[in-house]
Write an enzyme that holds these catalytic residues in place. Structure first.
Site, mmCIF file in Angstrom:
data_model
loop_
_atom_site.group_PDB
_atom_site.id
_atom_site.type_symbol
_atom_site.label_atom_id
_atom_site.label_comp_id
_atom_site.label_asym_id
_atom_site.label_seq_id
_atom_site.Cartn_x
_atom_site.Cartn_y
_atom_site.Cartn_z
ATOM 1 N N LYS A 9 -28.494 5.148 96.621
ATOM 2 C CA LYS A 9 -29.807 5.706 97.042
ATOM 3 C C LYS A 9 -29.690 6.038 98.418
ATOM 4 O O LYS A 9 -28.652 5.661 99.080
ATOM 5 C CB LYS A 9 -31.005 4.611 96.826
ATOM 6 C CG LYS A 9 -31.327 4.320 95.440
ATOM 7 C CD LYS A 9 -32.553 3.448 95.092
ATOM 8 C CE LYS A 9 -32.739 3.038 93.670
ATOM 9 N NZ LYS A 9 -33.793 2.157 93.636
ATOM 10 N N TYR A 49 -37.951 9.281 87.705
ATOM 11 C CA TYR A 49 -38.811 7.928 87.689
ATOM 12 C C TYR A 49 -40.194 8.061 86.855
ATOM 13 O O TYR A 49 -41.175 7.334 86.993
ATOM 14 C CB TYR A 49 -38.949 7.456 89.064
ATOM 15 C CG TYR A 49 -37.920 6.683 89.771
ATOM 16 C CD1 TYR A 49 -37.308 5.708 89.038
ATOM 17 C CD2 TYR A 49 -37.329 7.263 90.885
ATOM 18 C CE1 TYR A 49 -36.346 4.844 89.634
ATOM 19 C CE2 TYR A 49 -36.205 6.606 91.531
ATOM 20 C CZ TYR A 49 -35.773 5.517 90.821
ATOM 21 O OH TYR A 49 -34.678 4.960 91.459
ATOM 22 N N ASN A 112 -33.471 -0.968 97.874
ATOM 23 C CA ASN A 112 -32.480 -1.729 97.218
ATOM 24 C C ASN A 112 -31.150 -0.930 96.674
ATOM 25 O O ASN A 112 -30.519 -1.287 96.010
ATOM 26 C CB ASN A 112 -33.077 -2.301 96.037
ATOM 27 C CG ASN A 112 -33.699 -1.367 94.812
ATOM 28 O OD1 ASN A 112 -33.525 -0.245 95.067
ATOM 29 N ND2 ASN A 112 -34.027 -1.788 93.700
ATOM 30 N N HIS A 115 -29.196 2.456 91.829
ATOM 31 C CA HIS A 115 -30.043 2.389 90.643
ATOM 32 C C HIS A 115 -28.883 2.501 89.493
ATOM 33 O O HIS A 115 -27.906 2.997 89.643
ATOM 34 C CB HIS A 115 -30.873 3.602 90.375
ATOM 35 C CG HIS A 115 -31.376 3.978 89.143
ATOM 36 N ND1 HIS A 115 -32.498 3.305 88.497
ATOM 37 C CD2 HIS A 115 -30.916 4.625 88.331
ATOM 38 C CE1 HIS A 115 -32.559 3.937 87.331
ATOM 39 N NE2 HIS A 115 -31.766 4.585 87.141
ATOM 40 N N GLU A 126 -30.759 9.954 81.665
ATOM 41 C CA GLU A 126 -30.560 10.212 82.928
ATOM 42 C C GLU A 126 -29.259 10.976 83.097
ATOM 43 O O GLU A 126 -29.301 11.801 83.987
ATOM 44 C CB GLU A 126 -30.330 8.838 83.559
ATOM 45 C CG GLU A 126 -31.754 8.171 83.481
ATOM 46 C CD GLU A 126 -31.631 6.718 84.064
ATOM 47 O OE1 GLU A 126 -32.730 5.972 84.195
ATOM 48 O OE2 GLU A 126 -30.786 6.115 84.526
HETATM 49 P P1 CMP Z 1 -34.551 1.082 90.499
HETATM 50 O O1 CMP Z 1 -33.503 0.212 89.931
HETATM 51 O O2 CMP Z 1 -34.033 2.507 90.925
HETATM 52 O O3 CMP Z 1 -35.697 1.259 89.185
HETATM 53 C C1 CMP Z 1 -37.101 1.353 89.746
HETATM 54 C C2 CMP Z 1 -37.282 1.243 91.086
HETATM 55 O O4 CMP Z 1 -38.515 1.238 91.492
HETATM 56 C C3 CMP Z 1 -36.454 0.004 91.724
HETATM 57 O O5 CMP Z 1 -35.172 0.164 91.557
HETATM 58 C C4 CMP Z 1 -37.047 0.044 93.090
HETATM 59 O O6 CMP Z 1 -36.143 0.709 93.895
HETATM 60 C C5 CMP Z 1 -38.474 0.312 92.826
HETATM 61 N N1 CMP Z 1 -39.437 -0.563 92.727
HETATM 62 C C6 CMP Z 1 -39.772 -1.610 91.596
HETATM 63 N N2 CMP Z 1 -40.428 -2.451 92.006
HETATM 64 C C7 CMP Z 1 -41.010 -2.275 93.081
HETATM 65 C C8 CMP Z 1 -41.986 -2.737 93.864
HETATM 66 N N3 CMP Z 1 -42.849 -3.658 93.712
HETATM 67 N N4 CMP Z 1 -42.142 -2.131 95.220
HETATM 68 C C9 CMP Z 1 -41.513 -1.106 95.584
HETATM 69 N N5 CMP Z 1 -40.502 -0.360 94.813
HETATM 70 C C10 CMP Z 1 -40.457 -0.921 93.636
#
Ligand code: CMP
Length: 143
Positions: A9, A49, A112, A115, A126
């Site tokens: 990301k 998403y 985070n 992904h 994907e």
């Molecule tokens: P990812 O693995 O990309 O899959 C979905 C994404 O949504 C996740 O990582 C986070 O980046 C985001 N996400 C999931 N839960 C939350 C939350 N409570 N607040 C903000 N972002 C979230």
């Protein structure tokens, strides 16, 4: 052979974590089958998403993904979907074990770093979305 979709990301790219992340997948023994650095459009991020469109954090998540370039990758190997998720760590860095990518490099669930597809079926969808130029059979034949 099983394949998964992995995306570094914008925060991971900006913080210079691309080499470290690729290295972890390579050292585990997985094969890199596709890679590109790209800026995605809002509509593309919303499509990626789409399953989360009803979530309160959806708009913030889309803003985050379009805030800078991402590195999109295809990785291949035995059980790469499940093992890739273990290498990445829990979605919320507060719960990710040390030694995982998120456990070592992230603090905030909204930033985070990476992904990874959550199932073989998600990986197939994907990869088709992010690498439309690469037929899956062609990718699987590369070694
Ligand atoms: P990812 O693995 O990309 O899959 C979905 C994404 O949504 C996740 O990582 C986070 O980046 C985001 N996400 C999931 N839960 C939350 C939350 N409570 N607040 C903000 N972002 C979230």
């Amino acid at each position: 052979m099983e394949q998964t979709f992995i995306m570094i990301k914008p925060d991971g790219v900006q913080r210079g974590l691309v080499g470290e992340i690729i290295s972890r997948f390579e050292k585990k023994g997985f094969h890199l089958k596709g890679l590109k650095l790209i800026n995605v459009e809002r509509s593309f991020a919303e499509k990626h998403y789409a399953d989360l469109s009803a979530k309160p954090f959806f708009n913030g998540l889309v803003e985050y993904i379009i805030s800078g370039p991402v590195v999109a990758m295809i990785w291949e190997g035995k059980n790469v979907v499940t093992t890739g998720r273990k290498i990445i760590g829990a979605t919320n860095p507060a719960d990710s074990a040390p030694g995982t990518i998120r456990g070592d490099f992230a603090i905030d669930i909204g930033r985070n770093v990476i992904h990874g597809s959550d199932s073989v079926e998600s990986a197939r969808k994907e990869i088709a979305l992010w690498f439309p130029e690469c037929p899956v059979n062609w990718l699987s034949s590369l070694r």
